[in-house]
Scaffold this active site. Structure first.
Site, short mmCIF file in Angstrom:
data_model
loop_
_atom_site.label_atom_id
_atom_site.label_comp_id
_atom_site.label_asym_id
_atom_site.label_seq_id
_atom_site.Cartn_x
_atom_site.Cartn_y
_atom_site.Cartn_z
N ASP A 64 0.88 -1.16 0.00
CA ASP A 64 0.00 0.00 0.00
C ASP A 64 0.93 1.21 0.00
OD1 ASP A 64 -1.61 2.18 0.69
OD2 ASP A 64 -2.96 0.94 1.90
N VAL A 65 0.89 2.00 -1.07
CA VAL A 65 1.87 3.09 -1.18
C VAL A 65 1.69 4.15 -0.08
CG1 VAL A 65 2.27 2.78 -3.66
CG2 VAL A 65 0.48 4.39 -2.89
N TYR A 157 -9.26 15.91 -6.14
CA TYR A 157 -8.56 15.08 -7.13
C TYR A 157 -7.72 15.97 -8.03
CZ TYR A 157 -7.48 11.77 -10.84
OH TYR A 157 -6.81 10.99 -11.76
N GLY A 188 -6.35 11.71 -20.38
CA GLY A 188 -7.74 12.13 -20.17
C GLY A 188 -8.55 10.89 -19.82
P1 NDP Z 1 -7.61 1.58 -11.71
O1 NDP Z 1 -8.55 1.80 -10.59
O2 NDP Z 1 -7.98 0.60 -12.75
O3 NDP Z 1 -6.17 1.21 -11.15
C1 NDP Z 1 -5.62 1.86 -10.04
C2 NDP Z 1 -4.46 1.05 -9.52
O4 NDP Z 1 -3.89 1.75 -8.40
C3 NDP Z 1 -4.88 -0.32 -9.03
O5 NDP Z 1 -3.93 -1.26 -9.44
C4 NDP Z 1 -4.87 -0.18 -7.53
O6 NDP Z 1 -4.50 -1.44 -6.96
C5 NDP Z 1 -3.75 0.84 -7.34
N1 NDP Z 1 -3.83 1.51 -6.05
C6 NDP Z 1 -4.81 2.32 -5.59
N2 NDP Z 1 -4.54 2.72 -4.34
C7 NDP Z 1 -3.36 2.12 -4.01
C8 NDP Z 1 -2.56 2.13 -2.85
N3 NDP Z 1 -2.91 2.82 -1.75
N4 NDP Z 1 -1.42 1.42 -2.84
C9 NDP Z 1 -1.05 0.71 -3.93
N5 NDP Z 1 -1.76 0.67 -5.05
C10 NDP Z 1 -2.91 1.36 -5.09
O7 NDP Z 1 -7.40 3.03 -12.36
P2 NDP Z 1 -6.42 3.55 -13.51
O8 NDP Z 1 -5.61 2.47 -14.08
O9 NDP Z 1 -7.24 4.35 -14.43
O10 NDP Z 1 -5.51 4.55 -12.67
C11 NDP Z 1 -4.10 4.50 -12.66
C12 NDP Z 1 -3.57 5.92 -12.57
O11 NDP Z 1 -3.98 6.65 -13.72
C13 NDP Z 1 -4.07 6.70 -11.36
O12 NDP Z 1 -2.99 7.46 -10.84
C14 NDP Z 1 -5.12 7.64 -11.94
O13 NDP Z 1 -5.27 8.80 -11.21
C15 NDP Z 1 -4.51 7.90 -13.30
N6 NDP Z 1 -5.42 8.39 -14.33
C16 NDP Z 1 -6.53 7.67 -14.69
C17 NDP Z 1 -7.36 8.16 -15.68
C18 NDP Z 1 -8.63 7.47 -16.07
O14 NDP Z 1 -9.49 8.12 -16.70
N7 NDP Z 1 -8.79 6.18 -15.79
C19 NDP Z 1 -7.04 9.40 -16.39
C20 NDP Z 1 -5.87 10.07 -15.92
C21 NDP Z 1 -5.08 9.56 -14.95
P3 NDP Z 1 -5.07 -2.05 -5.59
O15 NDP Z 1 -6.49 -1.58 -5.43
O16 NDP Z 1 -4.92 -3.52 -5.80
O17 NDP Z 1 -4.14 -1.51 -4.57
C1 8X3 Z 2 -8.82 10.96 -14.57
C2 8X3 Z 2 -9.44 11.79 -15.62
O1 8X3 Z 2 -11.14 13.62 -16.02
O2 8X3 Z 2 -11.88 11.61 -14.86
O3 8X3 Z 2 -7.67 11.56 -14.10
O4 8X3 Z 2 -10.47 13.23 -13.76
S1 8X3 Z 2 -10.78 12.61 -15.01
#
Ligand code: NDP
Ligand code: 8X3
Length: 258
Positions: A64-65, A157, A188
């Site tokens: 857990d980060v 966020y 996005g």
């Molecule tokens: P998902 O929810 O599919 O994946 C998120 C990942 O982060 C999971 O593997 C989850 O794993 C992990 N995670 C969450 N909290 C923790 C924690 N405390 N410790 C370790 N791991 C953690 O979302 P996305 O793949 O979309 O998101 C990945 C990144 O991309 C994020 O930083 C998000 O903000 C960013 N992002 C996403 C966008 C979107 O539209 N989807 C757009 C822009 C940016 P687990 O729960 O197993 O810990």
């Molecule tokens: C995730 C993209 O627009 O849903 O970072 O916040 S948005």
């Protein structure tokens, strides 16, 4: 042959979405992987699948980060084993809730700030000294278009992703004089579990976010990240913004029927 073949890449948040897609893409490109997330079963399944499909080394840890002690312990184990990552993908992150600031849940705020900002800092602080000491390494922070422009009810966020952008800039300044690269990839709308997490498991509400247009897939973003980490060492992408064609800014989206 890719430049990441044989390199060791640590991906945080590898159990789903963009992190998982990166793991698949990098394994196919011949990189050795360290996968961190909280959900052990997901990581085990992914590592088993990739281990069968590709001749790369895979290790995983439940981290857990937000838990600095756990992050330090996992990082130390890597360093002791002589496995300092060549590339760190700071991907673990989430949105929690979507509410006006005066109606928001402080528990949601803690979750986002502790994961997206402090979690990224915990991991970077544990790994980067070893990159600096051996004068080799590339850190890729996954930001967001939400770090470039605010949207209604995105408040906290948005603040975390603006913060990630500031940290990417600051980290680059701090490693001046070394060959370490720090990049940001800012997507996005990407259809992953992101919105389901944001809406606390409400699948219907999550699905509606991506209706009426073609969002990015996690693989699209992994392609962009693969481009960033495959560049020669004298090339550093400071910030790569990637959006679906239908998305014109952080909240203007061409939706059918809208
Ligand atoms: P998902 O929810 O599919 O994946 C998120 C990942 O982060 C999971 O593997 C989850 O794993 C992990 N995670 C969450 N909290 C923790 C924690 N405390 N410790 C370790 N791991 C953690 O979302 P996305 O793949 O979309 O998101 C990945 C990144 O991309 C994020 O930083 C998000 O903000 C960013 N992002 C996403 C966008 C979107 O539209 N989807 C757009 C822009 C940016 P687990 O729960 O197993 O810990
Ligand atoms: C995730 C993209 O627009 O849903 O970072 O916040 S948005």
């Amino acid at each position: 042959m890719t430049r990441i073949q044989g390199k060791l890449i640590l991906i945080t948040g590898a159990s789903s979405g963009i992190g998982e897609a990166c793991a698949r893409r990098f394994a196919a490109d011949g990189a050795d992987l360290v996968l961190w997330a909280r959900r052990a079963e997901r990581l085990e399944q992914l590592a088993a699948e990739l281990g069968t499909a590709h001749r790369v080394s895979l290790s995983l840890a439940v981290v857990d980060v937000r838990d600095r002690t756990a992050v330090n312990r996992a990082a130390e184990a890597l360093v002791r084993a002589g496995r300092v990552p060549d590339v760190l993908i700071n991907n673990a992150g989430l949105a929690s809730g979507l509410a006006k600031i005066h109606e928001g849940d402080p528990e949601d705020w803690d979750r986002m700030i502790d994961t997206n900002l402090k979690g990224l800092l915990n991991v970077s602080r544990a790994i980067m000294p070893h990159m600096v000491a051996r004068r080799r390494g590339h850190v890729v922070n996954i930001g967001s278009t939400a770090g470039h422009q605010t949207y209604p009810m995105g408040n906290v966020y948005n603040a975390t992703k603006f913060g990630v952008r500031a940290l990417t800039e600051g980290m680059n300044l701090d490693v001046a004089g070394t060959p370490i690269r720090v990049s940001a990839v800012d997507p996005g709308f990407v259809e992953t579990e992101f919105s389901e997490v944001r809406f606390h498991g409400d699948k219907e509400r999550a699905t509606a976010v991506y209706q009426g247009f073609k969002p990015l897939t996690a693989d699209d973003v992994a392609d962009a990240i693969a481009y960033v980490v495959n560049l020669p060492e004298h090339v550093n992408i400071l910030d790569l913004i990637i959006v679906p064609t239908a998305q014109r800014n952080v909240y203007v989206v061409d939706r059918e029927g809208a």
